[in-house]
Design a protein around this motif. Structure first.
Motif, PDB file in Angstrom:
ATOM      1  N   ARG A  13       0.714  -1.344  -0.065  1.00 36.04           N
ATOM      2  CA  ARG A  13      -0.475   0.580  -0.104  1.00 36.04           C
ATOM      3  C   ARG A  13       0.986   1.218  -0.113  1.00 36.04           C
ATOM      4  NH1 ARG A  13      -3.659  -2.865   3.737  1.00 36.04           N
ATOM      5  NH2 ARG A  13      -5.211  -3.079   2.345  1.00 36.04           N
ATOM      6  N   GLU A  14       2.024   1.107   0.826  1.00 35.27           N
ATOM      7  CA  GLU A  14       2.737   2.503   0.875  1.00 35.27           C
ATOM      8  C   GLU A  14       3.494   2.554  -0.711  1.00 35.27           C
ATOM      9  OE1 GLU A  14       5.413   1.151   3.659  1.00 35.27           O
ATOM     10  OE2 GLU A  14       4.086   1.109   5.265  1.00 35.27           O
ATOM     11  N   ARG A  15       3.192   1.193  -1.483  1.00 40.07           N
ATOM     12  CA  ARG A  15       4.016   2.025  -2.886  1.00 40.07           C
ATOM     13  C   ARG A  15       2.420   2.447  -3.807  1.00 40.07           C
ATOM     14  NH1 ARG A  15       7.252  -1.016  -0.063  1.00 40.07           N
ATOM     15  NH2 ARG A  15       9.937  -0.324  -0.199  1.00 40.07           N
TER      16      ARG A  15
END
Length: 693
Positions: free
Chosen positions: A431-433
């Motif tokens: 999700r962070e990417r």
């Protein structure tokens, strides 16, 4: 965008009528929000008992205000709300949000009359009204939060690329909540309430003009006027803005609930489907589907097809992904031999290099396997979309590398990539990417399927104005001869026939047409002839034709029906009986239905709807969705059927019912006999109803 609509979204000044010092009251919550969320315009309050409310200057009445604010909130009940709208209109306010309830959503004659009065006085002065019975409007891009919803306290807002416009107050903030819980920013959360003046469609059109918006979500309980929604779709289509709508009231029970909720009329559900599809709007089945694919839309991907590649470290996930893909209409891509050879050189011998690709538990001992095979898959042109399934990972797995490699892979292909990951700690780096992550492969594939199918719909969309609905009125039925003549005049091929008034004319018709023939009683009083024995098939000589004429004349006259004659028609052969129908919907205007035909059409319905104007390509697309569609191309050595001829006939029917001055209220052409390619089609029977006023 008109100045009143602009005042709804970005007012330069706002007044709250019925302002309260208590931020937990309807008249107090908007003032608290305007202060909290950074609204920079001028704010006034009206309350005859106060000179200041929550720090804002307060005046005893509307006419005491130092200026005419651009927007107003009405938070006083009943007749006082109507009076406030009247005074605001006279003062020159551009738009007002009426939060007060007890109007058109009720069965109260006084409430309904009050709502009508609001609309009339506002329109006469050039002011527009949102509501009544509206929870309010919220724009987190500029802090203009003219709403009393508690959701914005419970779930703090963040500006973002998603807009929500809803008839229901709750359904304007529940999607907001679901998206914010996923870390997605929402710019607009608008609730229009009763839609007495400004409708969901009109407000959606204004929101769609925002260049920063990447997705627009709608909740609809009724579509009393489709034109503004079609305009919104046209604006969205022009700038590549997808619209996903949840239209409730699919069932009779749901339609009744919608009427009691908003006071609006329910719409025929299949016509709503056709309207939304025509305009490139995806219709979600439920709230989950309304928001499920949001992350995919926000990535800006443009899918080129539906062929799917699934990659996992679990054989079970591979199998379930393949099952989910089949259910969703996403074929599993066949990878090139070279791609498989590259993967075979990297993966252990017990891994699976066919699609779905099972890396197996070997990923635990060699985390580099995942990133090593992705470049080979990226180069394969057979794949359109990808699902990465990681049901179990953690200790001994290089999860950060998995996420980094997947993000690089998505960047390299430019194609949709989603992940199915159950563990939150494993999902986090994905999700962070910026990768869309779902808990299960079924959810991931479902979102991909919606996203790709929606883009196909957008590409095929024709967001143009509908043909206007005509007022209902008295009707008359044309007899079969008149109905066939009306079709023939429009260019629809009809069976060779003669209308005969005497037995001698019937015998002459047989001689002219040649046997075998069909003989049918003709009366403007009888729509269904078979039940009265008014249809005889396969007559082979003049004597049988005479006898049929005599018997049918007697049946009609003895039954008290008008005797218009007897129809003698050629017996023709073909491959399949189809049907074409049309009627004028009171909201959406002319609607054309096509499908499998014959005498079992009611018992085994298989049909699709078309909204004029449409062309032959639209007809072909609708035919491809019929359950009988596989028969059209020919099976067991049969030649294909003449769908081009049928499509031309259907477009002729569409032109007939939409022609200027057309009086056709409905028609039923069943069957239309279709032959092999090149043999054409022919209408064998028809009933046309026309308005008489």
């Amino acid at each position: 965008m008109t100045p009143p609509l602009r005042a709804c979204l970005a007012p330069g000044s706002i007044v709250v009528i019925g302002a309260s010092e208590n931020p937990d009251k309807i008249g107090g919550r908007p003032l608290a929000y305007l202060a909290k969320f950074g609204y920079r315009g001028r704010v006034y309050a009206v309350n005859p008992k106060r000179s200041e409310t929550q720090g804002f200057p307060t005046f005893p009445s509307i006419d005491a205000l130092p200026e005419a604010p651009e927007a107003a909130i009405v938070a006083v009940p009943g007749a006082a709300a109507v009076d406030a709208v009247t005074q605001l209109a006279a003062a020159g306010v551009k738009a007002c949000v009426v939060m007060s309830s007890g109007f058109g959503e009720t069965a109260s004659p006084e409430g309904i009359a009050g709502e009508v009065r609001m609309r009339e006085v506002a329109r006469a002065a050039g002011m527009r009204v949102v509501g009544p019975n509206s929870q309010g409007l919220a724009n987190f891009g500029n802090g203009a939060v003219l709403s009393f919803s508690s959701m914005f306290i419970e779930v703090p807002p963040m500006d973002g690329p998603v807009g929500v416009v809803s008839q229901s107050g709750a359904m304007s903030v529940v999607p907001y909540c679901m998206l914010r819980r996923r870390g997605i920013g929402v710019r607009y959360a608008h609730a229009t309430g009763n839609d007495c003046d400004i409708t969901v469609g009109e407000l959606a059109g204004a929101v769609a003009e925002d260049p920063d918006l990447k997705l627009l979500l709608l909740y609809l309980e009724s579509i009393p006027d489709p034109a503004p929604l079609a305009d919104a779709a046209r604006i969205a289509h022009a700038r590549g803005l997808p619209i996903v709508a949840l239209k409730s009231g699919r069932t009779p029970a749901g339609q009744q609930a919608a009427r009691s909720h908003t006071g609006a009329l329910a719409n025929e559900d299949r016509v709503v489907d056709a309207f939304l599809e025509r305009n490139g709007i995806w219709r979600a089945r439920d709230l989950r589907e309304l928001v499920a694919a949001t992350e995919l839309y926000l990535k800006g991907w443009k899918p080129a097809g539906r062929r799917l590649v699934a990659i996992s470290n679990s054989g079970a996930v591979c199998v379930m992904a393949a099952d989910a893909a089949t259910r969703a209409g996403m074929p599993i891509a066949t990878l090139a031999p070279g791609t498989r050879a590259e993967m075979a050189a990297i993966l252990p011998s017990f891994a699976t290099t066919t699609n779905p690709i099972d890396i197996t538990a070997a990923l635990m001992t060699n985390s580099g396997l995942f990133g090593a095979i992705l470049p080979a898959i990226a180069r394969d042109p057979a794949a359109d979309a990808f699902v990465i399934g990681i049901p179990v990972a953690g200790a001994a797995y290089d999860v950060e590398a998995f996420a980094r490699d997947t993000a690089d892979f998505a960047q390299a292909t430019g194609k949709p990539v989603v992940a199915a990951i159950t563990q939150d700690e494993v999902a986090a780096p994905f999700r962070e990417r910026g990768l869309p992550v779902f808990q299960t492969e079924a959810e991931a594939v479902s979102a991909l399927a919606q996203f790709t199918a929606h883009h196909e719909r957008i590409d095929a969309a024709k967001p143009t104005a509908l043909v206007a609905a005509r007022a209902a009125g008295p009707q008359r039925m044309l007899n079969e001869a008149g109905s066939l003549a009306r079709l023939a005049s429009a260019g629809v091929p009809v069976v060779p026939h003669r209308l005969c008034r005497t037995a001698d004319e019937a015998a002459a018709a047989f001689a002219a047409i040649g046997g075998p023939v069909v003989v049918k009683g003709c009366s403007a009083d009888v729509a269904h002839k078979s039940e009265l024995g008014l249809v005889r098939l396969g007559l082979m000589d003049t004597d049988a034709t005479r006898a049929a004429f005599i018997a049918m004349e007697k049946t009609l006259r003895d039954g008290g029906f008008a005797f218009d004659g007897v129809l003698v028609a050629a017996m023709v052969r073909g491959r399949r009986e189809l049907m074409v129908g049309a009627h004028v919907d009171p909201v959406f205007g002319p609607v054309v239905v096509i499908g499998d035909g014959g005498k079992y059409v009611e018992a085994l319905p298989d049909s699709q709807l078309l909204l004029p104007p449409f062309d032959a390509a639209d007809v072909h697309r609708a035919l491809s969705r019929l359950r009988v569609a596989p028969l059209f191309t020919g099976v067991r050595g049969e030649p294909p059927m003449d769908l081009d001829a049928f499509a031309q006939a259907v477009t002729a029917v569409g032109a007939l019912v939409t022609a200027p001055g057309s009086r056709i209220a409905s028609l039923d052409v069943n069957p239309v006999l279709i032959g092999s390619a090149g043999d054409g089609c022919v209408a064998l029977d028809a009933v046309v109803f026309e308005t008489t006023d």
